[in-house]
Design a protein around this motif. Structure first.
Motif, PDB file in Angstrom:
ATOM      1  N   LEU A  67      44.550  24.450 -19.326  1.00 25.37           N
ATOM      2  CA  LEU A  67      44.733  23.956 -17.961  1.00 25.37           C
ATOM      3  C   LEU A  67      46.161  23.480 -17.737  1.00 25.37           C
ATOM      4  N   VAL A  68      46.758  22.938 -18.774  1.00 25.35           N
ATOM      5  CA  VAL A  68      48.128  22.436 -18.663  1.00 25.35           C
ATOM      6  C   VAL A  68      49.088  23.566 -18.311  1.00 25.35           C
ATOM      7  N   GLU A  69      48.908  24.731 -18.941  1.00 22.69           N
ATOM      8  CA  GLU A  69      49.780  25.866 -18.638  1.00 22.69           C
ATOM      9  C   GLU A  69      49.616  26.292 -17.180  1.00 22.69           C
ATOM     10  N   GLY A  70      48.386  26.251 -16.690  1.00 22.10           N
ATOM     11  CA  GLY A  70      48.163  26.590 -15.287  1.00 22.10           C
ATOM     12  C   GLY A  70      48.852  25.624 -14.344  1.00 22.10           C
ATOM     13  N   LEU A  71      48.825  24.342 -14.681  1.00 27.33           N
ATOM     14  CA  LEU A  71      49.510  23.346 -13.851  1.00 27.33           C
ATOM     15  C   LEU A  71      51.022  23.538 -13.888  1.00 27.33           C
ATOM     16  N   LYS A  72      51.536  23.936 -15.027  1.00 26.33           N
ATOM     17  CA  LYS A  72      52.980  24.196 -15.119  1.00 26.33           C
ATOM     18  C   LYS A  72      53.373  25.376 -14.235  1.00 26.33           C
ATOM     19  N   PHE A  73      52.567  26.432 -14.269  1.00 26.99           N
ATOM     20  CA  PHE A  73      52.839  27.577 -13.404  1.00 26.99           C
ATOM     21  C   PHE A  73      52.756  27.176 -11.930  1.00 26.99           C
ATOM     22  N   ALA A  74      51.772  26.333 -11.611  1.00 26.17           N
ATOM     23  CA  ALA A  74      51.622  25.892 -10.221  1.00 26.17           C
ATOM     24  C   ALA A  74      52.838  25.082  -9.771  1.00 26.17           C
ATOM     25  N   ARG A  75      53.330  24.219 -10.632  1.00 22.50           N
ATOM     26  CA  ARG A  75      54.511  23.418 -10.281  1.00 22.50           C
ATOM     27  C   ARG A  75      55.737  24.313 -10.099  1.00 22.50           C
TER      28      ARG A  75
ATOM     29  N   GLY B 136      59.533  29.098  -7.728  1.00 22.47           N
ATOM     30  CA  GLY B 136      59.710  29.867  -8.954  1.00 22.47           C
ATOM     31  C   GLY B 136      60.886  29.457  -9.803  1.00 22.47           C
ATOM     32  N   ASP B 137      61.411  28.283  -9.600  1.00 22.05           N
ATOM     33  CA  ASP B 137      62.545  27.810 -10.398  1.00 22.05           C
ATOM     34  C   ASP B 137      62.116  27.647 -11.857  1.00 22.05           C
ATOM     35  N   PRO B 138      62.752  28.360 -12.799  1.00 27.63           N
ATOM     36  CA  PRO B 138      62.350  28.259 -14.214  1.00 27.63           C
ATOM     37  C   PRO B 138      62.429  26.840 -14.757  1.00 27.63           C
ATOM     38  N   SER B 139      63.358  26.060 -14.250  1.00 20.96           N
ATOM     39  CA  SER B 139      63.489  24.689 -14.745  1.00 20.96           C
ATOM     40  C   SER B 139      62.328  23.803 -14.296  1.00 20.96           C
ATOM     41  N   SER B 140      61.549  24.280 -13.335  1.00 19.75           N
ATOM     42  CA  SER B 140      60.410  23.504 -12.834  1.00 19.75           C
ATOM     43  C   SER B 140      59.127  23.783 -13.612  1.00 19.75           C
TER      44      SER B 140
ATOM     45  N   TYR C 294      54.135  12.065  -9.193  1.00 17.89           N
ATOM     46  CA  TYR C 294      54.640  12.320  -7.844  1.00 17.89           C
ATOM     47  C   TYR C 294      54.347  13.757  -7.402  1.00 17.89           C
ATOM     48  N   ASP C 295      54.241  14.672  -8.363  1.00 20.40           N
ATOM     49  CA  ASP C 295      53.984  16.074  -8.020  1.00 20.40           C
ATOM     50  C   ASP C 295      52.511  16.342  -7.706  1.00 20.40           C
ATOM     51  N   LEU C 296      51.622  15.617  -8.350  1.00 21.02           N
ATOM     52  CA  LEU C 296      50.197  15.912  -8.213  1.00 21.02           C
ATOM     53  C   LEU C 296      49.687  15.813  -6.773  1.00 21.02           C
ATOM     54  N   PRO C 297      50.060  14.795  -6.007  1.00 20.60           N
ATOM     55  CA  PRO C 297      49.570  14.765  -4.615  1.00 20.60           C
ATOM     56  C   PRO C 297      50.017  15.976  -3.805  1.00 20.60           C
ATOM     57  N   ALA C 298      51.240  16.456  -4.049  1.00 20.93           N
ATOM     58  CA  ALA C 298      51.729  17.614  -3.307  1.00 20.93           C
ATOM     59  C   ALA C 298      51.027  18.897  -3.739  1.00 20.93           C
ATOM     60  N   LEU C 299      50.674  18.973  -5.018  1.00 25.42           N
ATOM     61  CA  LEU C 299      50.014  20.177  -5.527  1.00 25.42           C
ATOM     62  C   LEU C 299      48.510  20.175  -5.283  1.00 25.42           C
ATOM     63  N   ALA C 300      47.957  19.020  -4.968  1.00 22.97           N
ATOM     64  CA  ALA C 300      46.504  18.902  -4.870  1.00 22.97           C
ATOM     65  C   ALA C 300      45.919  19.842  -3.825  1.00 22.97           C
ATOM     66  N   GLN C 301      46.606  20.011  -2.693  1.00 22.42           N
ATOM     67  CA  GLN C 301      46.060  20.854  -1.628  1.00 22.42           C
ATOM     68  C   GLN C 301      46.033  22.327  -2.021  1.00 22.42           C
ATOM     69  N   TYR C 302      46.876  22.717  -2.982  1.00 20.85           N
ATOM     70  CA  TYR C 302      46.891  24.106  -3.440  1.00 20.85           C
ATOM     71  C   TYR C 302      45.968  24.341  -4.636  1.00 20.85           C
ATOM     72  N   LEU C 303      45.599  23.267  -5.310  1.00 22.35           N
ATOM     73  CA  LEU C 303      44.795  23.403  -6.522  1.00 22.35           C
ATOM     74  C   LEU C 303      43.365  22.934  -6.322  1.00 22.35           C
ATOM     75  N   SER C 304      42.944  22.745  -5.095  1.00 20.52           N
ATOM     76  CA  SER C 304      41.572  22.311  -4.852  1.00 20.52           C
ATOM     77  C   SER C 304      40.615  23.429  -5.222  1.00 20.52           C
ATOM     78  N   PHE C 305      39.412  23.066  -5.641  1.00 21.35           N
ATOM     79  CA  PHE C 305      38.402  24.041  -6.029  1.00 21.35           C
ATOM     80  C   PHE C 305      37.035  23.489  -5.687  1.00 21.35           C
ATOM     81  N   LYS C 306      36.014  24.358  -5.820  1.00 21.38           N
ATOM     82  CA  LYS C 306      34.643  23.969  -5.536  1.00 21.38           C
ATOM     83  C   LYS C 306      33.872  23.876  -6.838  1.00 21.38           C
ATOM     84  N   ASP C 307      33.114  22.799  -6.977  1.00 20.22           N
ATOM     85  CA  ASP C 307      32.281  22.662  -8.164  1.00 20.22           C
ATOM     86  C   ASP C 307      30.921  23.282  -7.899  1.00 20.22           C
TER      87      ASP C 307
END
Length: 234
Positions: A187-195, A201-205, A212-225
């Motif tokens: 899951l960590v690798e997936g979060l890195k790709f998402a960031r 697509g900045d390689p340094s990112s 601070y990044d998680l709230p901004a990424l949350a809307q793109y990483l939402s899922f259904k259980d």
């Protein structure tokens, strides 16, 4: 009469078959243990049932006719039986010698046996799973999956705590340094790709999102259980 002549023979046949299946009870597999016990017990039970039931049934049937016992007077079969009897009585040293040689070769062969099991042996050669595995065997000398499950005993316990993600990332880095183990995917690798994707697509990112990044990424990483309710990393 039939029981007197064939009872001992069939007894040893059934005992040997029962022992052959019962040895599975000595394995560490619970399924094989149950199979060995059930098969061994049922083989012996079948012998005693046949020993009692078949003669009782035959006692109510008429005597067999000549055509039913004609096979017992087969000249070719009788010649072979007479020849075997002659060899067993008149050539005992030779028989013992050949038997000893075969036993020695068999025992030596036992030490040459290797235990090998292939999960895909029953799959058709054209199956995609089989062809994919053959591809990896040819180009990468095979693969052996290593799975590590992190159970926090809480619903979404991994994603709710940033420290858990950091610990998984640290473990991934450690596993990557071990020879023979490929780069882990988690899951960590997936979060890195998402960031990285979030920052165009900045390689340094390509790094683990911080608090601070998680709230901004949350809307793109939402899922259904499984209850069809939306959840996010926030």
């Amino acid at each position: 009469m039939m029981v007197d002549k064939m009872g001992i023979v069939t007894l040893f046949c059934n005992v040997s078959a029962a022992i052959g299946f019962a040895v599975f009870a000595l394995t560490s597999s619970q399924i094989l243990k149950e199979f060995g016990l059930v098969a061994g017990i049922n083989i012996m039970a079948l012998f005693f049932i046949s020993l009692i039931f078949i003669p009782a049934v035959l006692s109510y049937l008429p005597p067999p006719k000549t055509r039913h016992t004609k096979y017992l007077d087969n000249p070719q079969l009788n010649r072979w039986l007479a020849r075997l009897e002659k060899w067993s009585l008149n050539h005992r040293p030779l028989i013992y010698g050949i038997t000893t040689i075969i036993m020695v070769i068999s025992i030596a062969g036992l030490f040459k046996l290797r235990s090998e099991a292939f999960i895909v042996d029953d799959l058709p050669k054209s199956n995609t799973v089989y062809t994919d595995l053959k591809f990896f065997e040819k180009h990468f000398k095979g693969v052996m999956p290593l799975e590590i499950v992190v159970d926090t005993k809480k619903k979404q316990g991994v994603t709710r705590n940033l420290k858990n993600l950091e610990a998984i990332d640290s473990l991934s880095h450690y596993l990557a340094t071990i020879p023979g183990i490929a780069r882990p995917l988690s899951l960590v690798e997936g979060l890195k790709f998402a960031r990285q994707a979030f920052f165009d697509g900045d390689p340094s990112s390509y790094a683990l999102p911080n608090s601070y990044d998680l709230p901004a990424l949350a809307q793109y990483l939402s899922f259904k259980d499984t209850t069809a309710k939306k959840n996010s990393l926030s």
